[in-house]
Motif scaffolding. Structure first.
Motif, PDB file in Angstrom:
ATOM      1  N   GLN A 170       0.628  -1.239  -0.051  1.00 34.97           N
ATOM      2  CA  GLN A 170      -0.098   0.007  -0.080  1.00 34.97           C
ATOM      3  C   GLN A 170       0.956   1.318  -0.077  1.00 34.97           C
ATOM      4  N   SER A 171       2.138   0.874   0.125  1.00 38.75           N
ATOM      5  CA  SER A 171       3.179   2.338   0.118  1.00 38.75           C
ATOM      6  C   SER A 171       3.541   2.540  -1.437  1.00 38.75           C
ATOM      7  N   PHE A 172       4.003   3.645  -1.694  1.00 36.89           N
ATOM      8  CA  PHE A 172       4.418   3.698  -3.022  1.00 36.89           C
ATOM      9  C   PHE A 172       5.515   4.823  -3.047  1.00 36.89           C
ATOM     10  N   VAL A 173       6.113   4.997  -4.100  1.00 35.24           N
ATOM     11  CA  VAL A 173       7.192   6.017  -4.449  1.00 35.24           C
ATOM     12  C   VAL A 173       7.070   5.980  -5.975  1.00 35.24           C
ATOM     13  N   ALA A 174       6.940   7.289  -6.451  1.00 34.20           N
ATOM     14  CA  ALA A 174       6.906   7.798  -7.674  1.00 34.20           C
ATOM     15  C   ALA A 174       7.773   9.084  -7.813  1.00 34.20           C
ATOM     16  N   ALA A 175       8.436   8.989  -9.157  1.00 30.37           N
ATOM     17  CA  ALA A 175       9.400   9.904  -9.450  1.00 30.37           C
ATOM     18  C   ALA A 175       8.899  10.771 -10.806  1.00 30.37           C
ATOM     19  N   PHE A 176       8.962  11.801 -10.862  1.00 29.69           N
ATOM     20  CA  PHE A 176       8.728  12.861 -11.956  1.00 29.69           C
ATOM     21  C   PHE A 176       9.842  13.552 -12.516  1.00 29.69           C
ATOM     22  N   LEU A 177      10.458  13.455 -13.490  1.00 31.17           N
ATOM     23  CA  LEU A 177      11.458  14.058 -14.103  1.00 31.17           C
ATOM     24  C   LEU A 177      11.407  14.852 -15.219  1.00 31.17           C
ATOM     25  N   ASP A 178      12.326  15.849 -15.538  1.00 30.57           N
ATOM     26  CA  ASP A 178      12.044  16.597 -16.792  1.00 30.57           C
ATOM     27  C   ASP A 178      13.240  15.943 -17.608  1.00 30.57           C
ATOM     28  N   GLY A 179      13.442  16.665 -18.866  1.00 29.56           N
ATOM     29  CA  GLY A 179      14.740  16.236 -19.979  1.00 29.56           C
ATOM     30  C   GLY A 179      15.887  16.086 -19.342  1.00 29.56           C
ATOM     31  N   TYR A 180      16.040  16.962 -18.100  1.00 30.60           N
ATOM     32  CA  TYR A 180      17.530  16.907 -17.592  1.00 30.60           C
ATOM     33  C   TYR A 180      17.520  16.218 -16.527  1.00 30.60           C
TER      34      TYR A 180
ATOM     35  N   SER B 116       6.972   9.852  -1.807  1.00 35.75           N
ATOM     36  CA  SER B 116       6.919   8.739  -1.049  1.00 35.75           C
ATOM     37  C   SER B 116       5.739   8.626  -0.122  1.00 35.75           C
ATOM     38  N   SER B 117       5.055   7.768  -0.252  1.00 35.55           N
ATOM     39  CA  SER B 117       3.832   7.687   0.779  1.00 35.55           C
ATOM     40  C   SER B 117       3.863   6.613   1.351  1.00 35.55           C
ATOM     41  N   LEU B 118       4.091   6.409   2.770  1.00 38.39           N
ATOM     42  CA  LEU B 118       4.188   5.395   3.713  1.00 38.39           C
ATOM     43  C   LEU B 118       3.074   5.099   4.380  1.00 38.39           C
ATOM     44  N   HIS B 119       2.560   3.792   4.083  1.00 36.17           N
ATOM     45  CA  HIS B 119       1.338   3.760   4.873  1.00 36.17           C
ATOM     46  C   HIS B 119       1.289   2.522   5.929  1.00 36.17           C
ATOM     47  N   SER B 120       0.685   2.859   7.128  1.00 40.34           N
ATOM     48  CA  SER B 120       0.912   2.021   8.367  1.00 40.34           C
ATOM     49  C   SER B 120      -0.393   2.054   8.918  1.00 40.34           C
ATOM     50  N   ARG B 121      -0.657   1.177   9.968  1.00 42.91           N
ATOM     51  CA  ARG B 121      -1.836   0.922  10.687  1.00 42.91           C
ATOM     52  C   ARG B 121      -2.209   2.139  11.324  1.00 42.91           C
ATOM     53  N   ASN B 122      -1.306   3.271  11.591  1.00 44.66           N
ATOM     54  CA  ASN B 122      -1.769   4.363  12.262  1.00 44.66           C
ATOM     55  C   ASN B 122      -1.807   5.649  11.285  1.00 44.66           C
ATOM     56  N   GLY B 123      -1.732   5.271  10.042  1.00 40.82           N
ATOM     57  CA  GLY B 123      -1.987   6.479   9.171  1.00 40.82           C
ATOM     58  C   GLY B 123      -1.092   6.458   7.930  1.00 40.82           C
ATOM     59  N   THR B 124      -1.225   7.359   7.244  1.00 45.69           N
ATOM     60  CA  THR B 124      -0.083   7.541   5.770  1.00 45.69           C
ATOM     61  C   THR B 124       0.480   8.755   5.783  1.00 45.69           C
ATOM     62  N   ARG B 125       1.895   8.630   5.663  1.00 40.81           N
ATOM     63  CA  ARG B 125       2.758   9.948   5.645  1.00 40.81           C
ATOM     64  C   ARG B 125       3.213  10.047   4.226  1.00 40.81           C
ATOM     65  N   VAL B 126       3.160  11.335   3.790  1.00 43.02           N
ATOM     66  CA  VAL B 126       3.808  11.717   2.440  1.00 43.02           C
ATOM     67  C   VAL B 126       4.990  12.454   2.440  1.00 43.02           C
ATOM     68  N   TYR B 127       5.801  12.377   1.581  1.00 44.35           N
ATOM     69  CA  TYR B 127       7.104  13.147   1.817  1.00 44.35           C
ATOM     70  C   TYR B 127       7.355  13.124   0.251  1.00 44.35           C
ATOM     71  N   ALA B 128       8.014  14.426   0.021  1.00 43.96           N
ATOM     72  CA  ALA B 128       8.516  14.795  -1.173  1.00 43.96           C
ATOM     73  C   ALA B 128       9.963  15.573  -1.118  1.00 43.96           C
ATOM     74  N   LYS B 129      10.608  14.932  -2.136  1.00 43.46           N
ATOM     75  CA  LYS B 129      12.171  15.186  -1.842  1.00 43.46           C
ATOM     76  C   LYS B 129      12.692  15.849  -3.525  1.00 43.46           C
ATOM     77  N   PRO B 130      13.343  16.748  -3.288  1.00 50.26           N
ATOM     78  CA  PRO B 130      13.929  17.340  -4.876  1.00 50.26           C
ATOM     79  C   PRO B 130      15.001  16.408  -5.411  1.00 50.26           C
ATOM     80  N   VAL B 131      14.862  16.522  -6.931  1.00 50.71           N
ATOM     81  CA  VAL B 131      15.749  15.596  -7.573  1.00 50.71           C
ATOM     82  C   VAL B 131      16.466  16.431  -8.696  1.00 50.71           C
ATOM     83  N   SER B 132      17.899  16.310  -8.639  1.00 51.49           N
ATOM     84  CA  SER B 132      18.719  17.193  -9.440  1.00 51.49           C
ATOM     85  C   SER B 132      19.495  16.303 -10.102  1.00 51.49           C
ATOM     86  N   GLU B 133      19.503  15.929 -11.591  1.00 50.75           N
ATOM     87  CA  GLU B 133      20.302  15.237 -12.235  1.00 50.75           C
ATOM     88  C   GLU B 133      20.362  13.781 -11.815  1.00 50.75           C
ATOM     89  N   ALA B 134      19.169  13.397 -11.431  1.00 51.73           N
ATOM     90  CA  ALA B 134      18.820  12.158 -11.136  1.00 51.73           C
ATOM     91  C   ALA B 134      19.574  11.617  -9.587  1.00 51.73           C
TER      92      ALA B 134
END
Length: 163
Positions: free
Chosen positions: A98-108, A115-133
């Motif tokens: 039920q948890s997932f990680v998704a990446a969205f990148l441009d041409g560079y 990131s979405s981490l699902h547990s019995r107590n709830g779901t937490r969502v995190y976003a992290k910047p990406v530069s040159e992968a």
């Protein structure tokens, strides 16, 4: 069958020659009429000058369009073009991926990983910047690194088939 004299042969040859000349004359007149169609009694020189001007204008327009396509291609590189998704189970006490990680990148290969981490107590969502992968400010988890690499390997659709 009668014997033909030299004069008869010459007349037949002249008739064939005349027929060929007429054929080429009518063909040339037809081409000239197509060339001068809609020219309002303009001379052949004027028609040819107009054709050269139109060809030069078309060349200029093609150059402008080519520059615009190049500009748009470069501008498009900053749009999200690549993506990847991985579902996983981070905690053994919960069932299913039920948890997932998704990446969205441009041409560079710049963008964001969610990131979405699902547990019995709830779901937490995190976003992290990406530069040159690669991670910039925050370290990637194993799944985040995997999904960013997977997205970075993709070839954008407009580049598929180009060599």
């Amino acid at each position: 069958m009668e014997n033909f004299s030299t004069t008869d042969y010459l007349l037949i040859a002249a008739g064939i020659w005349f027929a060929l000349l007429n054929f080429y004359l009518f063909k040339t007149i037809g081409q000239y009429k197509r060339l001068t169609k809609g020219s309002n009694n303009a001379s052949l020189n004027q028609i040819m000058e107009n054709l050269v001007k139109k060809a030069e204008l078309n060349e200029k327009i093609i150059f402008q369009l080519s520059a615009e396509v190049t500009r748009l291609e470069n501008l498009n590189k900053i749009n999200f073009q690549k993506y990847a998704l991985i579902r996983f189970n981070p905690f053994e006490e919960t069932g299913g991926d039920q948890s997932f990680v998704a990446a969205f990148l441009d041409g560079y290969n710049n963008g964001v990983v969610l990131s979405s981490l699902h547990s019995r107590n709830g779901t937490r969502v995190y976003a992290k910047p990406v530069s040159e992968a690669k991670a910039i400010a925050y370290q990637f988890s194993k799944e985040e690194k995997e999904v960013v690499e997977k997205a970075a390997r993709q070839v954008p659709k407009e580049n598929q088939g180009k060599k």
